[in-house]
Design a protein around this motif. Structure first.
Motif, PDB file in Angstrom:
ATOM      1  N   SER A  54      28.040 -41.998  -5.788  1.00 16.16           N
ATOM      2  CA  SER A  54      29.189 -41.091  -5.683  1.00 16.16           C
ATOM      3  C   SER A  54      30.358 -41.583  -6.533  1.00 16.16           C
ATOM      4  CB  SER A  54      29.631 -40.969  -4.224  1.00 16.16           C
ATOM      5  OG  SER A  54      30.389 -42.094  -3.842  1.00 16.16           O
ATOM      6  N   GLU A  55      31.369 -40.741  -6.582  1.00 11.58           N
ATOM      7  CA  GLU A  55      32.598 -41.063  -7.314  1.00 11.58           C
ATOM      8  C   GLU A  55      33.501 -42.016  -6.530  1.00 11.58           C
ATOM      9  OE1 GLU A  55      33.424 -39.889 -10.465  1.00 11.58           O
ATOM     10  OE2 GLU A  55      31.315 -39.349 -10.379  1.00 11.58           O
ATOM     11  N   ALA A  56      33.216 -42.179  -5.250  1.00 11.09           N
ATOM     12  CA  ALA A  56      34.093 -42.981  -4.395  1.00 11.09           C
ATOM     13  C   ALA A  56      33.907 -44.480  -4.633  1.00 11.09           C
ATOM     14  CB  ALA A  56      33.824 -42.663  -2.928  1.00 11.09           C
ATOM     15  N   ALA A  57      35.000 -45.208  -4.499  1.00 13.54           N
ATOM     16  CA  ALA A  57      34.919 -46.663  -4.414  1.00 13.54           C
ATOM     17  C   ALA A  57      34.609 -46.980  -2.954  1.00 13.54           C
ATOM     18  CB  ALA A  57      36.240 -47.294  -4.830  1.00 13.54           C
ATOM     19  N   VAL A  58      33.686 -47.887  -2.712  1.00 12.65           N
ATOM     20  CA  VAL A  58      33.317 -48.251  -1.344  1.00 12.65           C
ATOM     21  C   VAL A  58      33.812 -49.664  -1.071  1.00 12.65           C
ATOM     22  CG1 VAL A  58      31.417 -48.612   0.266  1.00 12.65           C
ATOM     23  CG2 VAL A  58      31.320 -46.712  -1.351  1.00 12.65           C
ATOM     24  N   VAL A  59      34.617 -49.800  -0.035  1.00 18.26           N
ATOM     25  CA  VAL A  59      35.213 -51.083   0.331  1.00 18.26           C
ATOM     26  C   VAL A  59      34.705 -51.474   1.707  1.00 18.26           C
ATOM     27  CG1 VAL A  59      37.371 -52.318   0.772  1.00 18.26           C
ATOM     28  CG2 VAL A  59      37.272 -50.583  -1.037  1.00 18.26           C
ATOM     29  N   LYS A  60      34.169 -52.687   1.813  1.00  9.65           N
ATOM     30  CA  LYS A  60      33.685 -53.195   3.101  1.00  9.65           C
ATOM     31  C   LYS A  60      34.720 -54.154   3.667  1.00  9.65           C
ATOM     32  CE  LYS A  60      29.297 -53.962   3.744  1.00  9.65           C
ATOM     33  NZ  LYS A  60      28.822 -52.914   4.631  1.00  9.65           N
ATOM     34  N   VAL A  61      35.048 -53.957   4.944  1.00 10.32           N
ATOM     35  CA  VAL A  61      36.012 -54.819   5.620  1.00 10.32           C
ATOM     36  C   VAL A  61      35.320 -55.427   6.838  1.00 10.32           C
ATOM     37  CG1 VAL A  61      38.199 -54.934   6.870  1.00 10.32           C
ATOM     38  CG2 VAL A  61      37.989 -53.453   4.847  1.00 10.32           C
ATOM     39  N   ASP A  62      35.153 -56.736   6.816  1.00  9.30           N
ATOM     40  CA  ASP A  62      34.593 -57.464   7.961  1.00  9.30           C
ATOM     41  C   ASP A  62      35.709 -57.629   8.986  1.00  9.30           C
ATOM     42  OD1 ASP A  62      33.865 -59.568   9.768  1.00  9.30           O
ATOM     43  OD2 ASP A  62      32.351 -60.239   8.331  1.00  9.30           O
ATOM     44  N   ILE A  63      35.549 -56.983  10.146  1.00  8.01           N
ATOM     45  CA  ILE A  63      36.634 -56.988  11.136  1.00  8.01           C
ATOM     46  C   ILE A  63      36.878 -58.364  11.741  1.00  8.01           C
ATOM     47  CG2 ILE A  63      36.352 -54.541  11.670  1.00  8.01           C
ATOM     48  CD1 ILE A  63      35.106 -55.585  14.407  1.00  8.01           C
ATOM     49  N   ASP A  64      35.893 -59.249  11.657  1.00  6.00           N
ATOM     50  CA  ASP A  64      36.103 -60.612  12.156  1.00  6.00           C
ATOM     51  C   ASP A  64      36.898 -61.452  11.161  1.00  6.00           C
ATOM     52  OD1 ASP A  64      34.785 -60.171  14.588  1.00  6.00           O
ATOM     53  OD2 ASP A  64      32.838 -60.553  13.672  1.00  6.00           O
ATOM     54  N   GLU A  65      36.666 -61.213   9.866  1.00  3.86           N
ATOM     55  CA  GLU A  65      37.401 -61.954   8.828  1.00  3.86           C
ATOM     56  C   GLU A  65      38.823 -61.423   8.674  1.00  3.86           C
ATOM     57  OE1 GLU A  65      35.393 -61.927   5.051  1.00  3.86           O
ATOM     58  OE2 GLU A  65      33.546 -62.732   5.922  1.00  3.86           O
ATOM     59  N   LEU A  66      38.986 -60.113   8.778  1.00  3.73           N
ATOM     60  CA  LEU A  66      40.283 -59.481   8.540  1.00  3.73           C
ATOM     61  C   LEU A  66      40.740 -58.733   9.792  1.00  3.73           C
ATOM     62  CD1 LEU A  66      39.604 -58.154   4.927  1.00  3.73           C
ATOM     63  CD2 LEU A  66      40.823 -60.227   5.585  1.00  3.73           C
ATOM     64  N   GLN A  67      40.920 -59.494  10.867  1.00  2.40           N
ATOM     65  CA  GLN A  67      41.283 -58.904  12.157  1.00  2.40           C
ATOM     66  C   GLN A  67      42.606 -58.141  12.104  1.00  2.40           C
ATOM     67  OE1 GLN A  67      41.130 -61.938  15.210  1.00  2.40           O
ATOM     68  NE2 GLN A  67      39.001 -62.436  14.741  1.00  2.40           N
ATOM     69  N   ASP A  68      43.593 -58.675  11.395  1.00  2.00           N
ATOM     70  CA  ASP A  68      44.902 -58.011  11.306  1.00  2.00           C
ATOM     71  C   ASP A  68      44.771 -56.648  10.640  1.00  2.00           C
ATOM     72  OD1 ASP A  68      45.984 -60.220  12.492  1.00  2.00           O
ATOM     73  OD2 ASP A  68      46.952 -60.990  10.681  1.00  2.00           O
ATOM     74  N   LEU A  69      44.003 -56.599   9.567  1.00  2.00           N
ATOM     75  CA  LEU A  69      43.801 -55.348   8.844  1.00  2.00           C
ATOM     76  C   LEU A  69      43.113 -54.319   9.737  1.00  2.00           C
ATOM     77  CD1 LEU A  69      43.823 -53.599   6.329  1.00  2.00           C
ATOM     78  CD2 LEU A  69      41.810 -54.824   5.522  1.00  2.00           C
ATOM     79  N   ALA A  70      42.063 -54.738  10.434  1.00  2.57           N
ATOM     80  CA  ALA A  70      41.338 -53.828  11.337  1.00  2.57           C
ATOM     81  C   ALA A  70      42.267 -53.332  12.448  1.00  2.57           C
ATOM     82  CB  ALA A  70      40.119 -54.527  11.921  1.00  2.57           C
ATOM     83  N   ARG A  71      43.062 -54.244  13.008  1.00  2.57           N
ATOM     84  CA  ARG A  71      43.991 -53.856  14.079  1.00  2.57           C
ATOM     85  C   ARG A  71      45.039 -52.876  13.535  1.00  2.57           C
ATOM     86  NH1 ARG A  71      45.457 -58.600  15.683  1.00  2.57           N
ATOM     87  NH2 ARG A  71      47.234 -58.722  14.306  1.00  2.57           N
TER      88      ARG A  71
END
Length: 110
Positions: A54-71
């Motif tokens: 697809s045309e989309a950029a796909v970004v994976k966020v590990d919620i354990d590594e980046l807890q602040d971002l997930a929250r």
């Protein structure tokens, strides 16, 4: 805005890196996931195909590594798929999703 898409998922390394990726691409699919999450593992091949096809950029966020971002993103369960269009959150889906449904959202936002 970047029109070059990486063709494979990009792993967000930090909140700043995540924000840069969202700002850099017209359409972004963010996969909030965790290593211990069974449904996340089931969804992984689909996410990789979306990145390649697809045309989309796909970004994976590990919620354990980046807890602040997930929250800050309000992620309460995984997998959570968040779509951004032109830097703004456009849609959110929770749980394992069908590839065609995800591609339809990408097409709608492109």
């Amino acid at each position: 805005m970047s029109t070059v898409q990486p063709g494979e998922p990009i792993h967000a390394k930090s909140k700043a890196h995540f924000e840069e990726l969202v700002a850099e691409h017209d359409v972004v699919l963010v996969d909030f996931h965790a290593d211990w999450c069974g449904p996340c593992k089931m969804l992984e091949p689909t996410i990789e195909e979306i990145a390649a096809e697809s045309e989309a950029a796909v970004v994976k966020v590990d919620i354990d590594e980046l807890q602040d971002l997930a929250r800050d993103a309000g992620v309460r369960s995984v997998p959570t798929l968040q779509f951004y269009a032109h830097g703004e959150e456009a849609k959110r889906l929770i749980g394992v999703q069908d590839k065609d449904d995800l591609l339809a959202v990408v097409a709608e936002l492109s």
